[in-house]
Design an enzyme around this catalytic site. Sequence first.
Site, PDB file in Angstrom:
ATOM      1  N   ARG A 169     -11.008 -49.957  42.279  1.00  0.00           N
ATOM      2  CA  ARG A 169     -10.797 -49.720  40.854  1.00  0.00           C
ATOM      3  C   ARG A 169      -9.313 -49.755  40.489  1.00  0.00           C
ATOM      4  O   ARG A 169      -8.963 -49.829  39.321  1.00  0.00           O
ATOM      5  CB  ARG A 169     -11.376 -48.353  40.474  1.00  0.00           C
ATOM      6  CG  ARG A 169     -12.873 -48.291  40.559  1.00  0.00           C
ATOM      7  CD  ARG A 169     -13.353 -46.856  40.527  1.00  0.00           C
ATOM      8  NE  ARG A 169     -13.101 -46.216  39.248  1.00  0.00           N
ATOM      9  CZ  ARG A 169     -13.999 -46.086  38.285  1.00  0.00           C
ATOM     10  NH1 ARG A 169     -15.209 -46.553  38.461  1.00  0.00           N
ATOM     11  NH2 ARG A 169     -13.706 -45.481  37.158  1.00  0.00           N
TER      12      ARG A 169
ATOM     13  N   GLU B 290      -2.975 -62.756  37.170  1.00  0.00           N
ATOM     14  CA  GLU B 290      -3.254 -61.383  37.627  1.00  0.00           C
ATOM     15  C   GLU B 290      -3.132 -61.220  39.130  1.00  0.00           C
ATOM     16  O   GLU B 290      -2.762 -60.156  39.608  1.00  0.00           O
ATOM     17  CB  GLU B 290      -4.603 -60.868  37.116  1.00  0.00           C
ATOM     18  CG  GLU B 290      -5.824 -61.436  37.784  1.00  0.00           C
ATOM     19  CD  GLU B 290      -7.130 -60.811  37.292  1.00  0.00           C
ATOM     20  OE1 GLU B 290      -7.175 -59.623  36.950  1.00  0.00           O
ATOM     21  OE2 GLU B 290      -8.142 -61.554  37.257  1.00  0.00           O
TER      22      GLU B 290
ATOM     23  N   GLU C 147      -9.104 -68.556  31.094  1.00  0.00           N
ATOM     24  CA  GLU C 147      -9.558 -67.794  32.256  1.00  0.00           C
ATOM     25  C   GLU C 147      -8.838 -68.252  33.532  1.00  0.00           C
ATOM     26  O   GLU C 147      -8.500 -67.430  34.381  1.00  0.00           O
ATOM     27  CB  GLU C 147     -11.087 -67.925  32.394  1.00  0.00           C
ATOM     28  CG  GLU C 147     -11.701 -67.247  33.602  1.00  0.00           C
ATOM     29  CD  GLU C 147     -11.438 -65.754  33.706  1.00  0.00           C
ATOM     30  OE1 GLU C 147     -10.975 -65.128  32.736  1.00  0.00           O
ATOM     31  OE2 GLU C 147     -11.671 -65.210  34.803  1.00  0.00           O
TER      32      GLU C 147
ATOM     33  N   CYS D 236      -8.671 -44.226  37.338  1.00  0.00           N
ATOM     34  CA  CYS D 236      -8.955 -43.107  38.230  1.00  0.00           C
ATOM     35  C   CYS D 236     -10.407 -43.152  38.698  1.00  0.00           C
ATOM     36  O   CYS D 236     -11.287 -43.598  37.971  1.00  0.00           O
ATOM     37  CB  CYS D 236      -8.757 -41.787  37.494  1.00  0.00           C
ATOM     38  SG  CYS D 236      -7.109 -41.584  36.823  1.00  0.00           S
TER      39      CYS D 236
ATOM     40  N   TRP E  91      -4.779 -43.387  38.771  1.00  0.00           N
ATOM     41  CA  TRP E  91      -4.106 -44.529  38.158  1.00  0.00           C
ATOM     42  C   TRP E  91      -3.272 -43.922  37.039  1.00  0.00           C
ATOM     43  O   TRP E  91      -3.806 -43.487  36.019  1.00  0.00           O
ATOM     44  CB  TRP E  91      -5.162 -45.487  37.618  1.00  0.00           C
ATOM     45  CG  TRP E  91      -4.687 -46.830  37.204  1.00  0.00           C
ATOM     46  CD1 TRP E  91      -4.388 -47.881  38.024  1.00  0.00           C
ATOM     47  CD2 TRP E  91      -4.476 -47.301  35.872  1.00  0.00           C
ATOM     48  NE1 TRP E  91      -4.018 -48.965  37.273  1.00  0.00           N
ATOM     49  CE2 TRP E  91      -4.065 -48.645  35.952  1.00  0.00           C
ATOM     50  CE3 TRP E  91      -4.602 -46.723  34.609  1.00  0.00           C
ATOM     51  CZ2 TRP E  91      -3.764 -49.410  34.847  1.00  0.00           C
ATOM     52  CZ3 TRP E  91      -4.310 -47.481  33.495  1.00  0.00           C
ATOM     53  CH2 TRP E  91      -3.897 -48.810  33.619  1.00  0.00           C
TER      54      TRP E  91
ATOM     55  N   ASN F 280     -11.170 -37.855  35.446  1.00  0.00           N
ATOM     56  CA  ASN F 280     -10.968 -39.231  35.015  1.00  0.00           C
ATOM     57  C   ASN F 280     -11.072 -39.227  33.502  1.00  0.00           C
ATOM     58  O   ASN F 280     -12.031 -38.697  32.954  1.00  0.00           O
ATOM     59  CB  ASN F 280     -12.068 -40.116  35.645  1.00  0.00           C
ATOM     60  CG  ASN F 280     -11.953 -41.562  35.239  1.00  0.00           C
ATOM     61  OD1 ASN F 280     -10.949 -41.971  34.653  1.00  0.00           O
ATOM     62  ND2 ASN F 280     -12.971 -42.331  35.544  1.00  0.00           N
ATOM     63  N   GLY F 281     -10.070 -39.784  32.821  1.00  0.00           N
ATOM     64  CA  GLY F 281     -10.077 -39.768  31.363  1.00  0.00           C
ATOM     65  C   GLY F 281      -8.715 -39.311  30.846  1.00  0.00           C
ATOM     66  O   GLY F 281      -7.746 -39.233  31.611  1.00  0.00           O
TER      67      GLY F 281
ATOM     68  N   HIS G 251       2.720 -77.739  19.167  1.00  0.00           N
ATOM     69  CA  HIS G 251       3.238 -76.736  18.226  1.00  0.00           C
ATOM     70  C   HIS G 251       4.236 -75.779  18.874  1.00  0.00           C
ATOM     71  O   HIS G 251       4.898 -75.032  18.180  1.00  0.00           O
ATOM     72  CB  HIS G 251       2.082 -75.932  17.618  1.00  0.00           C
ATOM     73  CG  HIS G 251       1.155 -76.785  16.811  1.00  0.00           C
ATOM     74  ND1 HIS G 251       1.559 -77.478  15.692  1.00  0.00           N
ATOM     75  CD2 HIS G 251      -0.152 -77.105  16.990  1.00  0.00           C
ATOM     76  CE1 HIS G 251       0.538 -78.168  15.193  1.00  0.00           C
ATOM     77  NE2 HIS G 251      -0.515 -77.962  15.975  1.00  0.00           N
TER      78      HIS G 251
ATOM     79  N   LYS H 276      -6.651 -65.682  35.768  1.00  0.00           N
ATOM     80  CA  LYS H 276      -6.868 -65.483  37.213  1.00  0.00           C
ATOM     81  C   LYS H 276      -5.560 -65.653  37.973  1.00  0.00           C
ATOM     82  O   LYS H 276      -5.208 -64.838  38.805  1.00  0.00           O
ATOM     83  CB  LYS H 276      -7.869 -66.495  37.783  1.00  0.00           C
ATOM     84  CG  LYS H 276      -9.341 -66.280  37.609  1.00  0.00           C
ATOM     85  CD  LYS H 276      -9.959 -65.150  38.349  1.00  0.00           C
ATOM     86  CE  LYS H 276      -9.758 -63.836  37.662  1.00  0.00           C
ATOM     87  NZ  LYS H 276     -10.635 -63.479  36.581  1.00  0.00           N
TER      88      LYS H 276
ATOM     89  N   LYS I  24      -9.980 -52.193  37.981  1.00  0.00           N
ATOM     90  CA  LYS I  24     -11.249 -52.893  37.842  1.00  0.00           C
ATOM     91  C   LYS I  24     -12.013 -52.420  36.616  1.00  0.00           C
ATOM     92  O   LYS I  24     -12.596 -53.193  35.885  1.00  0.00           O
ATOM     93  CB  LYS I  24     -12.083 -52.663  39.105  1.00  0.00           C
ATOM     94  CG  LYS I  24     -13.437 -53.365  39.086  1.00  0.00           C
ATOM     95  CD  LYS I  24     -13.264 -54.852  39.228  1.00  0.00           C
ATOM     96  CE  LYS I  24     -14.540 -55.633  39.159  1.00  0.00           C
ATOM     97  NZ  LYS I  24     -14.254 -57.048  38.810  1.00  0.00           N
TER      98      LYS I  24
HETATM   99  C1  G6P Z   1     -10.471 -55.110  33.686  1.00  0.00           C
HETATM  100  C2  G6P Z   1     -10.827 -55.930  34.917  1.00  0.00           C
HETATM  101  C3  G6P Z   1     -11.209 -57.341  34.518  1.00  0.00           C
HETATM  102  C4  G6P Z   1     -12.328 -57.301  33.477  1.00  0.00           C
HETATM  103  C5  G6P Z   1     -11.974 -56.426  32.284  1.00  0.00           C
HETATM  104  C6  G6P Z   1     -13.178 -56.182  31.400  1.00  0.00           C
HETATM  105  O1  G6P Z   1      -9.287 -55.602  33.135  1.00  0.00           O
HETATM  106  O2  G6P Z   1      -9.732 -55.973  35.820  1.00  0.00           O
HETATM  107  O3  G6P Z   1     -11.654 -58.038  35.664  1.00  0.00           O
HETATM  108  O4  G6P Z   1     -12.575 -58.601  33.041  1.00  0.00           O
HETATM  109  O5  G6P Z   1     -11.529 -55.144  32.726  1.00  0.00           O
HETATM  110  O6  G6P Z   1     -14.125 -55.466  32.141  1.00  0.00           O
HETATM  111  P1  G6P Z   1     -15.684 -55.441  31.866  1.00  0.00           P
HETATM  112  O7  G6P Z   1     -16.215 -54.543  32.935  1.00  0.00           O
HETATM  113  O8  G6P Z   1     -15.852 -54.880  30.485  1.00  0.00           O
HETATM  114  O9  G6P Z   1     -16.184 -56.821  31.976  1.00  0.00           O
END
Ligand code: G6P
Length: 594
Positions: free
Chosen positions: A27, A474, A467, A2, A71, A97-98, A490, A471, A589
């Site tokens: 976000r 997601e 990673e 949010c 959200w 938000n929260g 394994h 990527k 985000k």
């Molecule tokens: C969310 C974002 C990711 C990020 C993660 C950790 O999942 O979509 O892109 O890596 O949070 O966020 P931070 O701000 O702690 O790096």
Amino acid sequence: MCGIVGYIGDKQAQSILLNCLKRLEYRGYDSCGIAVGGSSVGVYKDAVRVETLGQASPRFNGTVGVGHTRWATHGAPTQVNAHPHLDCTGNIAVVHNGVITNFEQLKRQLTGEGHNFVSETDTEVIPHLIEKYYDGSLEKAVDAALRDLEGSYAIIVLMGGRPELIIARKDSPLIVGVGDRGNFIASDVPAILAYTGRVIYLEDGDIGVITQKNIKISRDGKRVDREEHKILWSVEDAQKAGYEHFMLKEIHEQPRVIRNTLGEYTRVVDLAAGSSLIGEAGMESMLMLASGTSYNAALVGKYIIEELLSIPVMVELSSEFDYYKRILARSVTIAITQSGETADTLKAMKKAQEAGCRVVAVTNVVGSTASRIANQTIYTRAGPEISVAATKSFVAQLMVLYWLAMTYPKADARRSAALFTELRQMPSKVQQVLDNENAIMGHAEYLSKYDNVFFIGRGINFPVALEGALKLKEISYIHAEGLAGGEMKHHTLAVLSQRTPVIALLAKDDTYGAMLTNIKEIKARGAPVIALAGDGEEAIEELADFVINVPRVDAVFSPVVNIVALQLLAYYTAKKRGCPIDFPRNLAKSVTVE
Ligand code: G6P
């Protein structure tokens, strides 16, 4: 997650609120809404994008208002569950938000007292509590309501007929943007950057009364002063600058991000004087805490620091750290978080501090909660990262980790000196990867036809495989898994076929031979192999079905060039599949709830 915004000034609030909400879209959200105050409160909300909300909304007249992107956590993303939420009179509007953890009990109680609820949300108890306690002072009513709440919140409260906004925070970020002819409130900086770069960060437990001309912040009934920060990001930094997506723009910004982040530390660290980035001379072990992409950066950091400093490094997921029963109190703890607001990481930082650890935050956001909790903060200079998929922040985090390791007094001086020369070439090496974009696009087209993709690497490239898979998964929604090359035998060999491409990350280090063996094992099971390798590696060209060439670098830097190639690969695969790249479904985000 949010996002909330508020405005009070001498201009019409509606268009400003919609503008700010647009800048919060990154976000992640599923519904949105606004409330504008005049003699009464006008509300419009729905499960739509901000643009549609703006087109469909009636025009409200008023120079004070609040807005929200939701959200969904409690209740489906519907019109009625969208914020702002109102009290029974419809004159008190709240954006939140929260998560209010005791809302069910409060709702039962308030219903018994005659309050009528319309939504399934936890938030709706807040306007009803304020209504219950209102006795002429909105600030006092909000204060009383907050005492009943358990959980986390950043809220903005608007009441019809009152030229003020009441704000409060506990475990959710909230900032006040200081303008010349009005003030702004938001969950984060990019939301209000178009209007002001002067920002005050609220602390947990703060309540603020914001009017057009005044910002009054109190805590436990006493007025407090909160420092004003100047934000150096420009509005252009938070715009697409002609790129189709923020993600592509941010991938292309990486040579500059590397220069900026390293430039920052070449200034503050005087190598000749022997000073290091973290002021801890006798470090015996290190603990790193992070989530998501930042966690993968921390894992790369383990290999960098163990190689250069010969101390053990433990890397833990912030979300799991709470369940650990024994922590090495003497470990220097590095918490890596782009946003500085990830709830799990903040909680893990506090737990490490309680156990006696000194916590250093590596974050991209000046003044973020992580920077205020930490004993020391090291900033990455990535600029605002808008795309949900983190790219440039990952590379900036790696730069801090390289620098931290190479400048530490215990580092092998000769090795460090050689690496420094190469580190300075990283911007041009990354540029070479970007210049190879067209070739990567071709591989992306090929990948886009598959439903399962594996990424393998060993040593320092194992976390890069994680990673790369993160990527791709997601943003393209292809099932992707990253794993250590040695683990294939394994389990994953069991599922390989012509329908499961494997992306193998090669580096010219002690993992090279074992990786070639992995590729042979994969080929023997009929799976196509795309190898990522330094220019001119003939052995690989003969073995793999396709090769993505990256510039040759010392193996310790191979994560930097490899990840940029994998970011482009993920981007173009998602584009080919028509995915909403900057706003992947169900992801956010900034994850400000546990
Ligand atoms: C969310 C974002 C990711 C990020 C993660 C950790 O999942 O979509 O892109 O890596 O949070 O966020 P931070 O701000 O702690 O790096």
